[in-house]
Design an enzyme around this catalytic site. Structure first.
Site, PDB file in Angstrom:
ATOM      1  N   SER A  18      16.021 -37.167   4.854  1.00 22.30           N
ATOM      2  CA  SER A  18      14.584 -37.385   4.405  1.00 22.30           C
ATOM      3  C   SER A  18      14.128 -36.182   3.501  1.00 22.30           C
ATOM      4  O   SER A  18      13.208 -35.702   3.292  1.00 22.30           O
ATOM      5  CB  SER A  18      13.429 -37.591   5.467  1.00 22.30           C
ATOM      6  OG  SER A  18      13.893 -38.680   5.956  1.00 22.30           O
ATOM      7  N   GLY A  22      17.366 -39.506  -2.912  1.00 23.14           N
ATOM      8  CA  GLY A  22      17.039 -40.655  -3.871  1.00 23.14           C
ATOM      9  C   GLY A  22      16.322 -40.387  -5.021  1.00 23.14           C
ATOM     10  O   GLY A  22      16.594 -40.791  -5.995  1.00 23.14           O
ATOM     11  N   GLU A 145      25.018 -41.763  -4.502  1.00 20.67           N
ATOM     12  CA  GLU A 145      24.418 -41.014  -3.446  1.00 20.67           C
ATOM     13  C   GLU A 145      24.922 -41.482  -2.097  1.00 20.67           C
ATOM     14  O   GLU A 145      24.952 -42.635  -1.536  1.00 20.67           O
ATOM     15  CB  GLU A 145      22.646 -41.544  -3.573  1.00 20.67           C
ATOM     16  CG  GLU A 145      21.985 -40.571  -2.396  1.00 20.67           C
ATOM     17  CD  GLU A 145      20.769 -41.359  -2.267  1.00 20.67           C
ATOM     18  OE1 GLU A 145      19.784 -42.027  -3.231  1.00 20.67           O
ATOM     19  OE2 GLU A 145      19.869 -41.239  -1.232  1.00 20.67           O
ATOM     20  N   ASP A 152      27.550 -35.620   9.780  1.00 30.65           N
ATOM     21  CA  ASP A 152      27.497 -36.998  10.614  1.00 30.65           C
ATOM     22  C   ASP A 152      28.724 -37.516  10.944  1.00 30.65           C
ATOM     23  O   ASP A 152      29.555 -37.498   9.905  1.00 30.65           O
ATOM     24  CB  ASP A 152      26.653 -37.935  10.152  1.00 30.65           C
ATOM     25  CG  ASP A 152      25.251 -37.517   9.746  1.00 30.65           C
ATOM     26  OD1 ASP A 152      24.816 -36.536  10.463  1.00 30.65           O
ATOM     27  OD2 ASP A 152      24.219 -38.209   8.950  1.00 30.65           O
ATOM     28  N   ILE A 153      28.894 -38.135  11.879  1.00 27.08           N
ATOM     29  CA  ILE A 153      30.366 -38.536  12.201  1.00 27.08           C
ATOM     30  C   ILE A 153      30.185 -39.905  11.130  1.00 27.08           C
ATOM     31  O   ILE A 153      31.250 -40.207  10.631  1.00 27.08           O
ATOM     32  CB  ILE A 153      30.247 -39.277  13.656  1.00 27.08           C
ATOM     33  CG1 ILE A 153      30.503 -38.132  14.703  1.00 27.08           C
ATOM     34  CG2 ILE A 153      31.586 -40.300  13.930  1.00 27.08           C
ATOM     35  CD1 ILE A 153      30.695 -38.303  16.176  1.00 27.08           C
ATOM     36  N   LYS A 192      14.460 -19.100   4.835  1.00 33.31           N
ATOM     37  CA  LYS A 192      16.031 -18.770   5.284  1.00 33.31           C
ATOM     38  C   LYS A 192      16.942 -19.739   4.582  1.00 33.31           C
ATOM     39  O   LYS A 192      16.974 -20.646   4.478  1.00 33.31           O
ATOM     40  CB  LYS A 192      15.789 -19.254   7.051  1.00 33.31           C
ATOM     41  CG  LYS A 192      14.725 -18.358   7.912  1.00 33.31           C
ATOM     42  CD  LYS A 192      15.493 -17.114   7.572  1.00 33.31           C
ATOM     43  CE  LYS A 192      15.133 -16.096   8.633  1.00 33.31           C
ATOM     44  NZ  LYS A 192      15.353 -14.978   8.501  1.00 33.31           N
ATOM     45  N   THR A 196      21.596 -23.698   4.888  1.00 36.06           N
ATOM     46  CA  THR A 196      22.110 -24.108   3.607  1.00 36.06           C
ATOM     47  C   THR A 196      23.861 -23.619   3.551  1.00 36.06           C
ATOM     48  O   THR A 196      24.840 -24.456   3.254  1.00 36.06           O
ATOM     49  CB  THR A 196      21.417 -23.580   2.335  1.00 36.06           C
ATOM     50  OG1 THR A 196      20.060 -24.315   2.455  1.00 36.06           O
ATOM     51  CG2 THR A 196      22.123 -23.905   1.092  1.00 36.06           C
ATOM     52  N   CYS A 386       3.716 -63.089  -1.003  1.00 39.03           N
ATOM     53  CA  CYS A 386       4.647 -63.493  -0.044  1.00 39.03           C
ATOM     54  C   CYS A 386       3.871 -64.246   1.273  1.00 39.03           C
ATOM     55  O   CYS A 386       3.037 -64.974   1.072  1.00 39.03           O
ATOM     56  CB  CYS A 386       5.749 -62.783   0.125  1.00 39.03           C
ATOM     57  SG  CYS A 386       7.333 -63.866   0.598  1.00 39.03           S
ATOM     58  N   LEU A 387       3.974 -63.545   2.363  1.00 40.28           N
ATOM     59  CA  LEU A 387       3.231 -64.049   3.582  1.00 40.28           C
ATOM     60  C   LEU A 387       1.641 -63.870   2.903  1.00 40.28           C
ATOM     61  O   LEU A 387       0.914 -64.781   3.640  1.00 40.28           O
ATOM     62  CB  LEU A 387       3.637 -63.200   4.699  1.00 40.28           C
ATOM     63  CG  LEU A 387       2.881 -63.665   5.979  1.00 40.28           C
ATOM     64  CD1 LEU A 387       3.368 -64.878   6.371  1.00 40.28           C
ATOM     65  CD2 LEU A 387       3.313 -62.785   7.149  1.00 40.28           C
ATOM     66  N   HIS A 512       7.788 -61.581  -4.930  1.00 36.52           N
ATOM     67  CA  HIS A 512       7.211 -60.078  -4.871  1.00 36.52           C
ATOM     68  C   HIS A 512       7.223 -59.453  -6.264  1.00 36.52           C
ATOM     69  O   HIS A 512       8.418 -58.607  -6.557  1.00 36.52           O
ATOM     70  CB  HIS A 512       8.374 -59.509  -3.945  1.00 36.52           C
ATOM     71  CG  HIS A 512       8.277 -59.748  -2.582  1.00 36.52           C
ATOM     72  ND1 HIS A 512       7.752 -59.174  -1.454  1.00 36.52           N
ATOM     73  CD2 HIS A 512       8.913 -61.046  -1.971  1.00 36.52           C
ATOM     74  CE1 HIS A 512       7.990 -59.820  -0.457  1.00 36.52           C
ATOM     75  NE2 HIS A 512       8.877 -60.936  -0.650  1.00 36.52           N
ATOM     76  N   GLU A 514       6.078 -56.449  -6.908  1.00 35.96           N
ATOM     77  CA  GLU A 514       6.381 -55.174  -6.604  1.00 35.96           C
ATOM     78  C   GLU A 514       7.740 -54.587  -7.017  1.00 35.96           C
ATOM     79  O   GLU A 514       7.889 -53.520  -7.163  1.00 35.96           O
ATOM     80  CB  GLU A 514       5.884 -54.842  -5.069  1.00 35.96           C
ATOM     81  CG  GLU A 514       6.841 -55.308  -4.054  1.00 35.96           C
ATOM     82  CD  GLU A 514       6.322 -56.410  -3.488  1.00 35.96           C
ATOM     83  OE1 GLU A 514       5.875 -57.419  -4.112  1.00 35.96           O
ATOM     84  OE2 GLU A 514       6.711 -57.009  -2.283  1.00 35.96           O
TER      85      GLU A 514
HETATM   86  N1  GLN Z   1       7.772 -65.034   6.375  1.00 36.07           N
HETATM   87  C1  GLN Z   1       7.401 -65.656   5.292  1.00 36.07           C
HETATM   88  C2  GLN Z   1       8.528 -66.591   4.845  1.00 36.07           C
HETATM   89  O1  GLN Z   1       9.803 -66.380   5.198  1.00 36.07           O
HETATM   90  C3  GLN Z   1       6.974 -64.847   4.170  1.00 36.07           C
HETATM   91  C4  GLN Z   1       8.236 -63.518   4.168  1.00 36.07           C
HETATM   92  C5  GLN Z   1       7.759 -62.524   3.190  1.00 36.07           C
HETATM   93  O2  GLN Z   1       6.614 -62.289   3.298  1.00 36.07           O
HETATM   94  N2  GLN Z   1       8.745 -61.656   2.578  1.00 36.07           N
HETATM   95  O3  GLN Z   1       8.341 -67.383   4.138  1.00 36.07           O
END
Ligand code: GLN
Length: 539
Positions: A18, A22, A145, A152-153, A192, A196, A386-387, A512, A514
């Site tokens: 973290s 990215g 990346e 890490d193994i 420190k 590094t 979505c939901l 979505h 976003e």
């Molecule tokens: N669970 C809902 C579906 O599968 C909405 C999925 C979501 O919000 N990405 O349709």
């Protein structure tokens, strides 16, 4: 593509996870783009899941979805937001994907007679996946990346593949950027360098010498400290970069450019640094983010509120949309499991907008429906994703149409009013991994709707991730009562957007938005939602 053959940059991390690999990868990409080179970024994840699609967001944060319908690590979201490139399934490779394809080849008999081993079979497959992007002949530079921390193994096969590739492609065609942490010891007041040094030793043990070190720190690093790190890690002093905490991640490319990271990268790769990067619009954006004209509070109602990374793309979209509206969006995470009709006014009454988040399953659903009702009845700008859109439909069915037990069949399969139903194509699907309706689909918007107005067009493509959909059998009843379908899929007729035209701004999208908001192209629906929130607040 300007170069005759692609160059490769590898980004590794040490000391701690973290640290922001990215963001550093995305920043290097942005700087090279600003110098006129075409770049793409790929993430290699050491876990054994084939993709993060079935992971709880509390594990690695949000699951990002690409245009071609791949469920990926959230870093791909940063890559797209910084660079506006469109990533694909080739941009996220997991150990699970590597082993899956090697085992499938073994079953087909492609290694007949041979013992299948980590070296060379797994490493060959990793190298093939890294070079696949280069073979498209679209990119001058491919940035890879490596997830996890050196030592890490799990990441060993990836590190070994990088070692082999550097040898095979030539050291002037590859560069290795290593990101580490310089801890501050408050008791002695000292920064420190030892962790590094150890982490570079771990790389050297695996045959890798870093060319560039990026040091994450909470305090400015002195020249002496940088010289010391350079000396003990065999790195040029000018190739030791300070990555100090900044108020916004979007400032990182600018801080890196000030230290000539882009020039150093280009010189390691033997690429001429002829053109100064054009960062004017980027700078203007960062200024807007840092010095907003006002602030506006918006509630994000969801069930993963303990870890803001679970809603990364949404919170970043608000930063982009805030800059367009010259305001800072203060996102308030509201846990839907704790939201009730009794406390909703207290929790949401002072917010200028309410967003109900995507999600899965029954937990927290009542709180989401309560939030929708509060927004609808009080004329507060509402955005359901979505939901969140499905909850808006359920709420309307229950409280406006009077279908008391209306529900999504995901929550209650025996409901007498399945207003959200399983999609036809999902019936009979039992496997969970990568089987949802995923990726970009076209959507036709109704002329004169809020969404058409926001986009400035009636034809868009947006990304999906769901199994359930608005049940069109009910559409006429919804429309007669004041909730309309403002966007439908032109091929299947599926309802993708609902709106309440009587409400100041009430929009639910099955897709979505976003996932497609970037610095260069802030998403129109987030921009319009924030504008509506400002208008509501100023009223
Ligand atoms: N669970 C809902 C579906 O599968 C909405 C999925 C979501 O919000 N990405 O349709």
């Amino acid at each position: 593509m300007k170069l005759s053959k692609p160059k490769y940059i590898f980004v590794t991390g040490g000391v701690a996870s973290s640290l922001g690999k990215g963001i550093i990868s995305a920043s290097i990409a942005r700087l090279l783009q600003a110098r006129g080179y075409s770049v793409t970024i790929q993430k290699l994840d050491p876990y054994i899941n084939v993709d993060p699609g079935t992971l709880n967001p509390y594990e690695h944060g949000e699951c990002y979805v690409t245009e071609d319908g791949t469920e990926t690590d959230l870093d791909l979201g940063h890559y797209e937001r910084f660079t506006s490139i469109t990533t694909t399934r080739a941009n996220n490779v997991t150990t699970g994907k590597i082993y899956k394809s090697v085992i499938e080849k073994e079953r087909k008999g492609e290694y007949l007679g041979k013992t299948v081993q980590v070296i060379p079979h797994i490493t060959d497959e990793i190298k093939r996946r890294i070079q696949m992007l280069g073979q498209t002949k679209q990119y001058d530079v491919i940035i890879t990346e490596i997830g996890g921390t050196v030592g890490d193994i799990e990441s060993l096969p990836f590190i070994e593949s990088v070692r082999q590739l550097r040898y095979q492609l030539g050291y002037r065609n590859t560069a290795l950027v290593h990101l580490t942490l310089i801890p501050f010891m408050a008791a002695s007041g000292e920064l420190k360098t030892k962790p590094t040094q150890h982490s570079v030793k771990a790389l050297l043990e695996n045959g890798l010498q870093p060319d560039i070190l990026v040091l994450r720190t909470e305090h400015p690093l002195t020249r002496e400290l940088r010289r010391k790190v350079a000396l003990f890690c065999n790195v040029d002093p000018e190739a030791v970069m300070e990555s100090i905490d900044v108020p916004t991640i979007y400032e990182v490319p600018l801080r890196m450019h000030e230290q000539h990271l882009d020039e150093v990268v280009l010189s390691k790769l033997d690429i001429p640094a002829e053109q100064e990067p054009d960062l004017d619009t980027w700078r203007a954006f960062v200024e807007k983010v840092k010095h907003p004209g006002s602030t506006v509070e918006i509630a994000l109602v969801g069930k993963y509120t303990e870890l803001p990374d679970a809603y990364k793309s949404i919170s970043e979209s608000f930063i982009h949309a805030g800059a367009v509206n010259d305001c800072k969006v203060r996102l308030r995470y509201v846990n839907s499991e704790k939201l009730t009709p009794e406390n909703v006014a207290e929790q949401l009454g002072d917010k200028a907008g309410i967003l109900v988040a995507p999600g899965f399953g029954n937990r927290g659903i009542d709180g989401k429906i309560t939030a929708v009702r509060f927004a609808r009845e009080n004329g507060i700008p509402f955005f359901g994703i979505c939901l969140g859109m499905q909850c808006a439909v359920i709420e309307f069915a229950r409280n406006v149409l009077g279908f008391e037990d209306a529900n999504s069949v995901e929550m209650e399969s025996s409901t007498t009013h399945p207003v959200i139903d399983l999609m036809e194509e999902q019936k009979g699907v039992t496997a969970k991994g990568g089987t949802m309706r995923l990726g970009g689909y076209p959507c036709s918007l109704v002329e004169g709707s809020k969404v058409a107005e926001a986009y400035g067009t009636t034809s868009v493509t947006e990304r999906h991730r769901h199994r359930y959909e608005f049940n069109s059998d009910y559409l006429a009843q919804f429309e007669a009562a004041g909730m309309r379908a403002a966007g439908v899929n032109p091929d299947t007729g599926l309802v993708e957007v609902v709106e309440i035209p009587e409400h100041p701004w009430f929009v639910g999208t099955q897709y979505h938005p976003e996932y497609k908001s970037t610095v260069r192209t802030p998403h129109p629906l987030f921009v319009a939602f924030v504008a509506a929130a400002l208008k509501y607040r100023n009223k």
